[in-house]
Design an enzyme around this catalytic site. Structure first.
Site, short mmCIF file in Angstrom:
data_model
loop_
_atom_site.label_atom_id
_atom_site.label_comp_id
_atom_site.label_asym_id
_atom_site.label_seq_id
_atom_site.Cartn_x
_atom_site.Cartn_y
_atom_site.Cartn_z
N ASP A 283 147.83 18.48 88.48
CA ASP A 283 146.49 18.10 87.99
C ASP A 283 145.41 18.22 89.07
O ASP A 283 144.27 18.62 88.80
CB ASP A 283 146.52 16.68 87.43
CG ASP A 283 147.18 15.69 88.39
OD1 ASP A 283 148.17 16.08 89.05
OD2 ASP A 283 146.72 14.56 88.50
N ARG B 118 167.22 28.07 100.93
CA ARG B 118 165.82 28.30 100.58
C ARG B 118 164.93 28.13 101.79
O ARG B 118 163.86 28.73 101.87
CB ARG B 118 165.36 27.30 99.51
CG ARG B 118 166.00 27.47 98.17
CD ARG B 118 165.42 26.51 97.16
NE ARG B 118 163.97 26.61 97.09
CZ ARG B 118 163.26 25.96 96.16
NH1 ARG B 118 163.86 25.18 95.30
NH2 ARG B 118 161.95 26.09 96.12
N ASP C 80 159.55 15.29 104.26
CA ASP C 80 160.61 16.30 104.33
C ASP C 80 161.64 16.00 105.40
O ASP C 80 162.63 16.72 105.51
CB ASP C 80 160.00 17.69 104.61
CG ASP C 80 159.20 18.17 103.42
OD1 ASP C 80 158.49 19.18 103.57
OD2 ASP C 80 159.28 17.53 102.36
N ARG D 219 158.48 26.14 92.91
CA ARG D 219 157.22 25.49 92.59
C ARG D 219 156.06 26.06 93.38
O ARG D 219 154.92 26.09 92.94
CB ARG D 219 157.30 23.99 92.92
CG ARG D 219 158.35 23.22 92.24
CD ARG D 219 158.16 21.81 92.66
NE ARG D 219 156.76 21.52 92.87
CZ ARG D 219 155.86 21.44 91.89
NH1 ARG D 219 156.25 21.62 90.67
NH2 ARG D 219 154.61 21.18 92.17
N ARG E 162 156.12 16.31 90.10
CA ARG E 162 155.35 17.34 90.81
C ARG E 162 154.22 17.91 89.94
O ARG E 162 154.17 19.08 89.64
CB ARG E 162 156.27 18.47 91.29
CG ARG E 162 157.51 18.04 92.04
CD ARG E 162 157.25 17.43 93.40
NE ARG E 162 156.66 18.34 94.35
CZ ARG E 162 157.35 19.20 95.09
NH1 ARG E 162 158.63 19.32 94.93
NH2 ARG E 162 156.73 19.99 95.95
N PRO E 163 153.33 17.05 89.41
CA PRO E 163 152.23 17.57 88.57
C PRO E 163 151.29 18.46 89.37
O PRO E 163 151.36 18.50 90.60
CB PRO E 163 151.52 16.29 88.12
CG PRO E 163 151.86 15.28 89.14
CD PRO E 163 153.21 15.62 89.66
N LYS F 272 158.59 28.05 106.89
CA LYS F 272 158.62 28.48 105.48
C LYS F 272 157.30 28.08 104.81
O LYS F 272 156.66 28.89 104.16
CB LYS F 272 159.77 27.79 104.78
CG LYS F 272 159.64 27.73 103.27
CD LYS F 272 160.83 27.11 102.60
CE LYS F 272 160.67 25.66 102.31
NZ LYS F 272 159.92 25.30 101.10
N ASN F 273 156.85 26.83 105.04
CA ASN F 273 155.68 26.34 104.29
C ASN F 273 154.35 26.83 104.85
O ASN F 273 153.30 26.47 104.31
CB ASN F 273 155.72 24.81 104.20
CG ASN F 273 156.82 24.36 103.25
OD1 ASN F 273 157.41 25.17 102.53
ND2 ASN F 273 157.14 23.08 103.28
N CYS G 247 160.93 18.87 89.59
CA CYS G 247 162.12 19.26 90.36
C CYS G 247 162.88 17.97 90.67
O CYS G 247 162.50 16.88 90.25
CB CYS G 247 161.73 19.99 91.63
SG CYS G 247 161.00 18.92 92.85
C1 EPZ Z 1 154.23 20.48 99.96
O1 EPZ Z 1 154.48 20.30 98.60
C2 EPZ Z 1 155.51 21.06 100.55
N1 EPZ Z 1 155.79 22.35 99.93
C3 EPZ Z 1 156.67 20.09 100.32
O2 EPZ Z 1 157.80 20.62 100.99
C4 EPZ Z 1 156.32 18.76 100.97
O3 EPZ Z 1 157.35 17.83 100.67
C5 EPZ Z 1 154.99 18.23 100.41
O4 EPZ Z 1 153.95 19.22 100.60
C6 EPZ Z 1 154.54 16.96 101.11
O5 EPZ Z 1 154.40 17.20 102.48
C7 EPZ Z 1 155.11 23.44 100.35
O6 EPZ Z 1 154.26 23.38 101.23
C8 EPZ Z 1 155.46 24.74 99.68
P1 EPZ Z 1 151.77 17.61 97.64
P2 EPZ Z 1 153.25 19.95 97.60
O7 EPZ Z 1 150.91 18.31 96.65
O8 EPZ Z 1 152.01 20.61 98.07
C9 EPZ Z 1 151.27 14.50 94.09
C10 EPZ Z 1 159.96 21.47 101.18
O9 EPZ Z 1 160.96 20.82 101.37
N2 EPZ Z 1 150.48 15.54 93.41
O10 EPZ Z 1 151.23 17.31 98.99
O11 EPZ Z 1 153.72 20.19 96.22
C11 EPZ Z 1 152.74 14.88 94.18
O12 EPZ Z 1 153.41 14.52 92.98
C12 EPZ Z 1 158.92 21.01 100.18
O13 EPZ Z 1 159.66 22.52 101.82
C13 EPZ Z 1 149.89 15.21 92.18
O14 EPZ Z 1 150.04 14.10 91.67
O15 EPZ Z 1 153.11 18.40 97.84
C14 EPZ Z 1 153.20 14.07 95.36
O16 EPZ Z 1 153.43 12.75 94.93
C15 EPZ Z 1 159.46 19.90 99.31
N3 EPZ Z 1 149.14 16.16 91.55
C16 EPZ Z 1 151.99 14.07 96.28
O17 EPZ Z 1 150.86 14.44 95.46
C17 EPZ Z 1 148.94 17.41 92.09
O18 EPZ Z 1 148.23 18.23 91.48
C18 EPZ Z 1 152.10 15.04 97.45
O19 EPZ Z 1 152.32 16.29 96.92
C19 EPZ Z 1 149.56 17.72 93.34
C20 EPZ Z 1 150.33 16.76 93.98
#
Ligand code: EPZ
Length: 423
Positions: A127, A401, A309, A95, A124-125, A25-26, A119
């Site tokens: 920034d 999903r 995950d 998201r 999930r910011p 999916k991802n 969520c």
């Molecule tokens: C991806 O989400 C995956 N989703 C998530 O899978 C997965 O849990 C996550 O990566 C971690 O591996 C997809 O690929 C569609 P991150 P993503 O940005 O990219 C912080 C599932 O079950 N952060 O790597 O949103 C954030 O809050 C989903 O399929 C900021 O602070 O994750 C988190 O603490 C759930 N600011 C950390 O980074 C930002 O701008 C990791 O988030 C972006 C992220």
């Protein structure tokens, strides 16, 4: 009464058999948004028919593209793209719609994408996304809840990510492949799904080096072309299934179509816990229960560390292990909501901030429970398979999903599980 969908699971029966992993999916979600980077006909194979994929395709269709599944091949034609604004109604469901921000900026020079809300698992910011895109020369503003991006002329630069964020790395790859000059992304995410997107962009004509490493180098090109790609297998789906043998006295499962290196850390954890892991072919794993399970400690971290995950699924397994296990969730601030549902089934888990302390072994008793997020839902299904008597899992839309044909795959392993709808 609204039409409620739920899984009825009669647990306790040891499962045994084979499962073939679906496409990731991802990896499919960024691949779908990347079709905005070059107009024309794409063919994506092995895309899982799951809700999140259809949400992305509905957004692409709203922007003017056409798509259709022709058996196992997803055909997307972006030659008729005419819009660059995504409505809240379509985007708020998921998201990952944030992936259109990078693709619209990179491919069409502008866009309007609803700012994703938080969520269940955290704020999930975004920034990091906004900072990186601004460094490339994009102007991003917030207007009535939408992110508005103007990116007529993007220029390559060096971007150092505060955290190896998966979708941020993916957005910056999509925004930089058609920009002027070289972009260097430091502290980049190394997940296989990010590497897959990079490989797709390279096949489209992009010049990218360092995929899967800390630093990625992109040389901007003038134009890209549509491609055919086969989506990589879903390591999180596979990681959900490899837990199953540990839930019973006698459990055994063969997982097909999963590259070993996608799951190295979770497989090592299984071995530590006392399961027998065997590689019986290039991309075929066998996991077997042999004796009681031992407690362990898990720290979630970016790839190649233990994937966040998979921590809910391993928490269920650790309720059956001897002694106290600890899970440290380092990525998300609220990813233990499922614990309270497991405790209603007889688990003894305490949550202190980002740490779960699991006392085992505790027999699980079938109960009504509800999924709080996608992977939590998968964990509750595993708990239902392990528990005695019947477990009813509510909110199964969240599970659908990200898991293709889950009921069918579990039935093939001997599980007693049905989908029930209605009041
Ligand atoms: C991806 O989400 C995956 N989703 C998530 O899978 C997965 O849990 C996550 O990566 C971690 O591996 C997809 O690929 C569609 P991150 P993503 O940005 O990219 C912080 C599932 O079950 N952060 O790597 O949103 C954030 O809050 C989903 O399929 C900021 O602070 O994750 C988190 O603490 C759930 N600011 C950390 O980074 C930002 O701008 C990791 O988030 C972006 C992220």
């Amino acid at each position: 009464m609204e039409n409620i969908k739920r899984y009825l699971i009669r647990g306790g029966k040891p499962l045994k058999g084979e499962v073939r992993v679906s496409g990731a999916k991802n990896a499919s979600l960024p691949a779908i948004s990347a079709t905005l980077l070059a107009k024309g006909l794409y063919k994506l194979k092995n895309v899982p028919k799951v809700r999140d994929v259809f949400v992305m395709l509905n957004i692409l269709e709203y922007l003017g593209a056409k798509w259709a599944f022709d058996k196992e091949t997803l055909k997307i034609d972006t030659s008729t793209i005419s819009k660059t604004e995504i409505p809240y109604e379509l985007a708020h469901q998921m998201r990952a719609s944030i992936l259109f921000l990078g693709a619209l900026a990179g491919g069409l020079g502008e866009g309007r994408v609803p700012l994703p809300g938080g969520c269940a698992i955290g704020k999930r910011p975004v920034d990091f996304h906004l900072k990186g895109l601004s460094l490339l020369g994009a102007e991003v503003s917030l207007d009535h809840g939408d992110l508005v991006i103007k990116a007529k002329k993007l220029r390559g630069t060096t971007i150092i990510l505060d955290f190896p964020s998966v979708t941020t790395t993916e957005n910056l790859l999509m925004a930089s492949v058609l920009s002027e000059g070289e972009t260097i992304i430091k502290n980049a995410a190394k997940e296989p799904e990010v590497v897959f997107l990079g490989e797709m962009l390279k096949k489209m004509g992009a010049e990218i080096k360092g995929l899967g490493e800390d630093t990625i180098y992109v040389k901007g090109k003038k134009k890209l072309k549509p491609v055919e790609m086969e989506v990589i297998p879903d390591r999180i789906e596979a990681g959900t299934f490899i837990v199953i043998p540990g839930l019973f006295e006698e459990g055994e499962i063969i997982v097909k179509n999963i590259p070993f290196h996608y799951l190295e850390t979770p497989l090592q954890k299984l071995t530590e816990i006392g399961l027998r892991v065997e590689r019986i072919d290039k991309e075929v794993l066998k996991v077997k229960k042999k004796g009681s399970l031992k407690n362990t400690q898990i720290f979630t971290s970016p790839f190649p560390g233990f994937p966040t995950d998979l921590q809910p699924q391993f928490a269920v397994l650790l309720t059956q292990a001897q002694g106290i296990s600890v899970i440290n969730e380092t990525l998300f601030e609220n990813r233990f909501l499922y614990v309270f549902e497991l405790n209603r089934m007889g688990a003894e888990i305490k949550v202190e901030n980002r740490t779960a302390i699991i006392k085992g072994p505790t027999p699980l008793e079938g109960s009504p429970v509800r999924a709080t997020d996608l992977r939590a839902g998968a964990a509750l299904v595993l708990a239902g398979l392990c528990a005695k008597n019947t477990t009813t899992v509510y909110n199964v839309e969240l599970i659908e999903r990200g898991y293709e044909n889950l009921i069918e795959k579990l039935k093939n392993l001997g599980a007693e599980i049905v989908l029930e709808t209605g009041g």
